[in-house]
Every structure is written in C-alpha cells, then in structure tokens.
Scaffold this motif. Structure first.
Motif, mmCIF file in Angstrom:
data_model
loop_
_atom_site.group_PDB
_atom_site.id
_atom_site.type_symbol
_atom_site.label_atom_id
_atom_site.label_comp_id
_atom_site.label_asym_id
_atom_site.label_seq_id
_atom_site.Cartn_x
_atom_site.Cartn_y
_atom_site.Cartn_z
ATOM 1 N N ARG A 156 9.376 13.065 -68.581
ATOM 2 C CA ARG A 156 10.653 13.464 -67.998
ATOM 3 C C ARG A 156 10.439 14.114 -66.636
ATOM 4 N N THR A 157 9.392 14.903 -66.531
ATOM 5 C CA THR A 157 9.077 15.545 -65.257
ATOM 6 C C THR A 157 8.742 14.510 -64.194
ATOM 7 N N LEU A 158 7.991 13.501 -64.587
ATOM 8 C CA LEU A 158 7.644 12.424 -63.654
ATOM 9 C C LEU A 158 8.901 11.731 -63.136
ATOM 10 N N ALA A 159 9.812 11.407 -64.039
ATOM 11 C CA ALA A 159 11.034 10.718 -63.628
ATOM 12 C C ALA A 159 11.847 11.568 -62.654
ATOM 13 N N LEU A 160 11.968 12.867 -62.938
ATOM 14 C CA LEU A 160 12.725 13.751 -62.055
ATOM 15 C C LEU A 160 12.046 13.885 -60.696
ATOM 16 N N ALA A 161 10.727 14.010 -60.701
ATOM 17 C CA ALA A 161 9.996 14.173 -59.443
ATOM 18 C C ALA A 161 10.107 12.939 -58.553
ATOM 19 N N LEU A 162 10.007 11.758 -59.158
ATOM 20 C CA LEU A 162 10.084 10.521 -58.379
ATOM 21 C C LEU A 162 11.484 10.285 -57.819
ATOM 22 N N ALA A 163 12.480 10.903 -58.439
ATOM 23 C CA ALA A 163 13.858 10.735 -57.979
ATOM 24 C C ALA A 163 14.279 11.813 -56.980
ATOM 25 N N ASP A 164 13.393 12.771 -56.711
ATOM 26 C CA ASP A 164 13.739 13.907 -55.853
ATOM 27 C C ASP A 164 13.104 13.729 -54.474
ATOM 28 N N ASP A 165 13.926 13.766 -53.444
ATOM 29 C CA ASP A 165 13.441 13.566 -52.078
ATOM 30 C C ASP A 165 12.521 14.683 -51.591
ATOM 31 N N VAL A 166 12.486 15.797 -52.310
ATOM 32 C CA VAL A 166 11.591 16.894 -51.921
ATOM 33 C C VAL A 166 10.132 16.439 -51.966
ATOM 34 N N PHE A 167 9.831 15.532 -52.901
ATOM 35 C CA PHE A 167 8.447 15.119 -53.096
ATOM 36 C C PHE A 167 8.149 13.838 -52.321
ATOM 37 N N SER A 168 7.189 13.933 -51.419
ATOM 38 C CA SER A 168 6.774 12.761 -50.651
ATOM 39 C C SER A 168 5.784 11.909 -51.437
ATOM 40 N N GLU A 169 5.150 12.537 -52.445
ATOM 41 C CA GLU A 169 4.149 11.826 -53.232
ATOM 42 C C GLU A 169 3.962 12.554 -54.559
ATOM 43 N N VAL A 170 3.844 11.808 -55.645
ATOM 44 C CA VAL A 170 3.549 12.375 -56.952
ATOM 45 C C VAL A 170 2.243 11.764 -57.439
ATOM 46 N N ILE A 171 1.242 12.607 -57.641
ATOM 47 C CA ILE A 171 -0.057 12.160 -58.132
ATOM 48 C C ILE A 171 -0.094 12.414 -59.624
ATOM 49 N N ALA A 172 -0.211 11.350 -60.415
ATOM 50 C CA ALA A 172 -0.153 11.474 -61.874
ATOM 51 C C ALA A 172 -1.323 10.726 -62.498
ATOM 52 N N PRO A 173 -2.428 11.412 -62.788
ATOM 53 C CA PRO A 173 -3.572 10.757 -63.432
ATOM 54 C C PRO A 173 -3.279 10.460 -64.895
ATOM 55 N N THR A 174 -3.610 9.255 -65.342
ATOM 56 C CA THR A 174 -3.347 8.859 -66.732
ATOM 57 C C THR A 174 -4.458 7.948 -67.242
ATOM 58 N N ARG A 175 -4.481 7.765 -68.554
ATOM 59 C CA ARG A 175 -5.437 6.826 -69.156
ATOM 60 C C ARG A 175 -4.916 5.396 -69.112
ATOM 61 N N ARG A 176 -3.591 5.245 -69.096
ATOM 62 C CA ARG A 176 -2.978 3.921 -69.021
ATOM 63 C C ARG A 176 -2.122 3.851 -67.772
ATOM 64 N N PRO A 177 -2.080 2.705 -67.102
ATOM 65 C CA PRO A 177 -1.297 2.602 -65.865
ATOM 66 C C PRO A 177 0.185 2.880 -66.111
ATOM 67 N N LEU A 178 0.788 3.569 -65.167
ATOM 68 C CA LEU A 178 2.219 3.825 -65.204
ATOM 69 C C LEU A 178 2.960 2.733 -64.449
ATOM 70 N N ALA A 179 4.265 2.675 -64.632
ATOM 71 C CA ALA A 179 5.068 1.707 -63.887
ATOM 72 C C ALA A 179 4.969 2.024 -62.399
ATOM 73 N N PRO A 180 4.760 1.008 -61.556
ATOM 74 C CA PRO A 180 4.603 1.242 -60.115
ATOM 75 C C PRO A 180 5.844 1.883 -59.495
ATOM 76 N N ASN A 181 5.603 2.701 -58.493
ATOM 77 C CA ASN A 181 6.682 3.339 -57.742
ATOM 78 C C ASN A 181 6.134 3.649 -56.349
ATOM 79 N N ASP A 182 6.970 3.518 -55.336
ATOM 80 C CA ASP A 182 6.508 3.720 -53.962
ATOM 81 C C ASP A 182 5.995 5.122 -53.706
ATOM 82 N N TRP A 183 6.473 6.113 -54.475
ATOM 83 C CA TRP A 183 6.073 7.502 -54.254
ATOM 84 C C TRP A 183 5.002 7.966 -55.251
#
Length: 210
Positions: free
Chosen positions: A15-42
């Motif tokens: 949920r935090t990831l979804a909110l961060a990617l939708a917020d213009d405050v963040f120019s980039e969200v770095i999210a390390p995971t074991r499985r690839p996440l859905a691609p997003n420009d930010w």
C-alpha cells in the motif's frame, strides 16, 4: 525526493508503494524485492534472492528518506532467529547505513504492544527495534504502532485472522486504540511522516490510524 521502501511486497508495504508512486513529491521510489514488481516510470526495483544481498548497494541510490515496512512472524520465518533477523537486525542495519549516508528521514512500523520488557518474544523484539532505531539519531524519525492490521495478505496468519474477525465485530464498541488499523491508513501515515519530516521522534499510535 527519493524514497527507499523496505518490505514493498507485504501488506503495509504494498500500500505504501502504491501511494508513493502516485505522489508527485517522490521523484523516485527504490524498492528492493525478491520478485520483480510491476514496472513503473518512477520505480527502481533491485531484485535479489534475499534482501541482505541487496543491502550493501542500497545507499548508492542516494535516497532522501527510508520507510521500513519489513515484518514477519515466528511461524512464517521458521525460527526466533529468522524472525529477529527480519524484524530487528535488517531495520537497524539499514537504518545505520542510511544515517551514515546522510539520510535524515526514517519511518518504521512496529506494533502497539512493543516493549523491551514484554514477556512476548514478538513484542519484545519490536520494542528493541524501536529503542535501537531511536539511538541512531535520525533528525526525523516516525514510529508507527498499529493494533492488528486489516487487509488482504499474501500469506495466512491464523491467530491474526481470528483476532481481526473478533475486532471487526466489536470495533464500534471498543476505544479507538483497540480497533483494527487498515493497511491503507498505516501506509498514509508513513508517507506523511517522511514528507513532512517533523524534527525529533514522532510516535504514531493506533487511534491515529483507525
């Protein structure tokens, strides 16, 4: 602002990831995971078999803030040691690295019953991570202390499931601090904490996220 998000595939983290990617405050969200996440420009999504293998390189992305939504249970982790590694050792280790790299804002999810004096290994570990994250010395630190977290999980937690069912029924009659906390509300509190960056340690309690 660049945000490093730990635990992006969990209930609160997703949920935090979804909110961060939708917020213009963040120019980039770095999210390390074991499985690839859905691609997003930010989104920057380092992928590895285990988070600890990705940790040494995380500060190379030069984040401005860290949100730690890592969390498991002893049953899922398989042992006390494995649980403590996820819920204590990784948050503290990454916190120290982030602070040394000049990151000023850190937010973490613990639990309402967290206490270093608790008889429960789970709540005692949560209390110890609160204590030691505070010792690091972040200029802005937020500690979210939810009650039971409501939302659809990828894994089943039988004890939590029974507790949630009971609290949903009793919720209207209970004091606000004992009501369930929706994962979306916790995520929103974490995002707000790193955006506002209030000085010192801010405690965010269950009743603020109900």
């Amino acid at each position: 602002m660049k945000l490093l998000l730990l635990g992006a595939t969990g209930l609160v983290g997703s949920r935090t990831l979804a909110l961060a990617l939708a917020d213009d405050v963040f120019s980039e969200v770095i999210a390390p995971t074991r499985r690839p996440l859905a691609p997003n420009d930010w989104l920057v999504n380092p992928v590895g078999e285990s988070l600890e293998r990705l940790v040494p390189n995380l500060m190379s992305y030069r984040p401005d803030a860290v949100i730690c939504a890592l969390g498991t249970t002893r049953a899922i982790a398989g042992s006390k040691e494995a649980f403590r590694y996820v819920d204590y050792e990784l948050p503290v280790a990454i916190g120290k690295m982030a602070h040394a790299a000049g990151v000023a804002r850190y937010a973490i999810v613990t639990a309402m019953g967290a206490s270093t004096r608790s008889m429960s290994f789970y709540y005692r570990t949560k209390g110890e991570v609160e204590r030691d994250i505070r010792k690091i010395g972040f200029p802005s630190l937020a500690i979210c202390k939810p009650s039971l977290i409501d939302g659809e999980r990828n894994e089943k937690r039988k004890a939590e499931g029974a507790g949630l069912a009971l609290l949903r029924v009793l919720g209207p009659a209970l004091p606000r601090k004992f009501r369930v906390n929706p994962a979306d509300a916790i995520a929103a509190s974490l995002i707000d904490a790193v955006i506002t960056g209030k000085a010192g340690c801010r405690w965010i309690y269950s009743e603020e996220m109900s």
